[in-house]
Design an enzyme around this catalytic site. Structure first.
Site, short mmCIF file in Angstrom:
data_model
loop_
_atom_site.label_atom_id
_atom_site.label_comp_id
_atom_site.label_asym_id
_atom_site.label_seq_id
_atom_site.Cartn_x
_atom_site.Cartn_y
_atom_site.Cartn_z
N LYS A 14 -20.11 17.62 3.12
CA LYS A 14 -19.18 17.83 4.23
C LYS A 14 -19.04 16.56 5.07
O LYS A 14 -17.97 16.25 5.58
CB LYS A 14 -19.67 18.99 5.11
CG LYS A 14 -18.77 19.28 6.31
CD LYS A 14 -17.38 19.68 5.86
CE LYS A 14 -16.48 19.98 7.05
NZ LYS A 14 -15.11 20.30 6.63
N SER A 28 0.84 -1.19 0.00
CA SER A 28 0.00 0.00 0.00
C SER A 28 0.88 1.25 0.00
O SER A 28 1.65 1.47 -0.93
CB SER A 28 -0.95 -0.04 1.20
OG SER A 28 -1.97 0.91 1.06
#
Length: 338
Positions: free
Chosen positions: A220, A168
């Site tokens: 948001k 990763s």
């Protein structure tokens, strides 16, 4: 049983006294530290050629008799004398270490080490990074990778050695190397993005507990732990993950164009042997093998930026160690008394 009770009481009193003393010292250190600049650090440089030479000489001393050892030392002294007469034209290899956690906390030391070596290193030299990381936060590993990109941009050869794992975010860093050397059974890949969180909204509703989420801006907050998640929020969250994954894939493809990126960017991991077949790495070997070989024809220097710990931090570490040792000691004593 009475003895155990008295012994436990004694240990508890001792631990309390030690902790109280450390708290007082910590408070004093905090007061002394007010108004002072934050402690910096210092760059430590070790010549690994000397380390390898010491290992060899120690082995020779254990294997050879006095006459053989004397003859060998005489021969080595003569060779060293001849070597000193030659003009110093050896290339340099700068060795760095990165042991990554989920926040890539080692980035701060890495950036200082790279800043230092870039003041002297030339394209004739080489930087070797011994990398170990299973990945973590995207933005943290993005910054760590950007530090390595400074080396590439300066035209200095960069080699990444992986002995255990570079997955990763770890592989995001590794792919910047012009050459990646992996141990045969190191774990590599995991070119993907994952996010997960619990949601306890139904549990709260069951107990008649309301949780309000107020936002300004449509997206948001897409998913939340306590509020009720919506399909629209899930779709937006997945869209954000897909965008991040694409950026990750494009980043890897930029530095390793030889990859079939869609075939390897599935989130899977491979051992070094299989990773070589997929061109995720360039050769198999350990960092020890690579560096000891380099030391035969280059001056090899290990760089480590050691941050200075404030008195308060050192006391905190001592307190943590004291408490841990007390608990372990008590457990061990009780185990022997059963």
């Amino acid at each position: 049983m009475e003895f155990l009770a008295e012994y436990a009481s004694f240990l508890a009193k001792t631990a309390t006294l030690v902790i109280a003393l450390l708290i007082v010292l910590s408070a004093i250190a905090g007061l002394r530290g007010k108004g002072r600049r934050k402690p910096g650090g210092q760059l430590q440089v070790t010549r690994l050629n000397d380390f390898y030479k010491a290992l060899r000489e120690r082995l020779e001393s254990g294997l050879l008799d006095k006459a053989q050892l004397k003859a060998l030392r005489k021969q080595q002294a003569k060779a060293d004398k001849q070597e000193k007469k030659k003009p110093e034209d050896k290339r340099r290899v700068f060795v760095l270490d990165f042991d990554g956690d989920i926040k890539a906390s080692a980035t701060e030391s890495l950036r200082n080490e790279i800043t230092a070596l870039l003041t002297l290193a030339t394209p004739r030299d080489e930087v070797v990074l011994r990398l170990e990381s299973g990945g973590g936060l995207v933005h943290s590993y993005g910054l760590a990778a950007s530090q390595l990109a400074r080396i590439r941009e300066a035209g200095i050869p960069l080699t990444i050695c992986i002995d255990k794992v570079a997955a990763s975010g770890g592989y995001m860093m590794a792919c910047i190397g012009e050459k990646i050397v992996s141990a045969p059974f190191a774990v590599l890949g995991s070119i993907g993005v994952v996010a997960q969180m619990p949601n306890v909204n139904r549990l709260l509703k069951k107990h008649d507990i309301d949780f309000e989420v107020l936002t300004a801006g449509e997206y948001k907050r897409t998913l939340t732990v306590f509020g009720e998640n919506t399909d629209k929020g899930r779709e937006k969250f997945q869209e954000d993950l897909d965008i991040t994954h694409k950026l990750f894939k494009d980043f890897v493809a930029r530095y390793r164009p030889q990859l079939h990126i869609d075939e390897v960017a599935t989130g899977e991991v491979w051992l070094g042997i299989a990773a070589l077949n997929r061109q995720l790495v360039d050769e198999l070997g350990t960092s020890d093998e690579y560096l000891s070989r380099s030391a035969r024809e280059a001056n090899v220097f290990h760089l480590r930026f050691a941050e200075r710990k404030s008195l308060q931090e050192r006391i905190g570490m001592a307190a943590s160690g004291a408490v841990e040792n007390t608990v372990v000691g008590l457990w061990s004593k009780l185990g022997r008394l059963r």
